[in-house]
Design an enzyme around this catalytic site. Sequence first.
Site, PDB file in Angstrom:
ATOM      1  N   GLU A 179       0.865  -1.297   0.076  1.00 10.58           N
ATOM      2  CA  GLU A 179       0.100  -0.009   0.114  1.00 10.58           C
ATOM      3  C   GLU A 179       0.807   1.336  -0.018  1.00 10.58           C
ATOM      4  O   GLU A 179       0.583   2.343   0.775  1.00 10.58           O
ATOM      5  CB  GLU A 179      -1.103   0.048   1.229  1.00 10.58           C
ATOM      6  N   GLY A 180       2.049   1.341  -0.720  1.00  5.97           N
ATOM      7  CA  GLY A 180       3.012   2.354  -0.903  1.00  5.97           C
ATOM      8  C   GLY A 180       4.205   2.268  -0.021  1.00  5.97           C
ATOM      9  O   GLY A 180       3.787   2.174   1.299  1.00  5.97           O
TER      10      GLY A 180
END
Length: 380
Positions: free
Chosen positions: A363-364
């Site tokens: 998620e990044g």
Amino acid sequence: MNFEFTEEQKMIQQAAKDYAQRELIKDAIERDEKAEFPAKHIKNLAGLGFLGMMTDPKYGGGGMDAISYVLAIEELSKVDSSVSVVVSVCNSLVNWGIEIYGTEEQKEKYLKPLARGEKIGAFLLSEPEAGSDASSQRTMAEDKGDYYLLNGTKNWISNANSASTYVVIAQTYPEKKYRGINAFIVEKDSPGISLGKHEDKMGMRSSDTHSVMFTDVKVPKENRIGEDGFGFKYAMKVLDGGRIGIAAQALGIASGAFDLALKYSKERKAFGTEICNHQAIAFKLSDMAVKIEAARFFCLKAAWLKDNNMPYGIASAMAKQYSADIAMEVTTEAVQIHGGYGYVKEYHVERLMRDAKLTQIYEGTSEIQKIVISRSLLKD
Ligand code: COS
């Protein structure tokens, strides 16, 4: 400022804690070893309302706030993040986006069963060559009039096998770059979808991660989410909320490892006293506690901003970067405090350390969070 949780928030925290400490703990080591999806626990948590906890009751959800979500994810993650990631993906990456940007028909058909926990969702953004550089989508969604034709490959997809409902990001107009990207709801059993092998991961081993291949998959036009070309911004907005979930997960992993290290340090004796009485250990515990408390504030602030309809993208990036980085530090110290026992599976902390690593990546990555934060600082 009010640092007191409401009765409802405390109730949800307690329910997640009870389930984690009574049920998840029993077979966490075995699930990790076998890399086995926690189907039984997901069914139970769905029954308790956790998979749709933030969705509006009108669509079958629990209508709870983001603070409750942070508290629940933290408690579950103290024991098993392969379970909490399912709660996070369903609530943040799948349900939230459909609820905010979907049509009433999409909400009726797809959101309701997701929010009630009857179905599991997955979010398909990453590709073999588009992870951090999310706008370089190679998966094509060709506009064929009354349907889109999907072709391409997605990578590292959590819940890929267990989900029934996919939210897929794909490129429709490559010449428009990120403005040509769309988001679609795709039923997993659509003809033309196939799964790669289950990824044999270092940590969060029992979460269900696969690549997904699309070959001439027909997606009805009415399954596009939002305006034509809204897909990249849709993904970014969804990730702003998803990162609160992963930040809370990292916080849970850190606090779970801390609890184990604290307990062990009060029991284990060396040089004639419990090891917590040695300053080398006491100072480690102090440093760990300070970092965890700071991470908790970051997570709760991002959640509070979201609950109060204020911009939360930067706060969620800060929460995720800090919590993930300290989760790695705290779990490493927890293993160190356990000495040799920390390095064997029976004591749980080595598993938490392996799990922590993923929170700095998915998620990044932590580096992507720094891009988001620094760009906001440098703007104007
Ligand atoms: N909310 C709404 N819009 C956003 C946004 C956000 N959080 N972030 C960016 N945008 C918009 C920008 O405003 C811009 O639109 P306009 O040109 O109309 O202003 C557009 O999206 C493109 O933004 P930008 O130029 O910043 O895009 P980049 O390609 O440089 O990418 C990063 C920005 C690196 C932040 C993005 O690609 C990212 O988050 N990457 C990581 C993705 C990720 O988490 N991958 C793991 C997936 S696991 S599910």
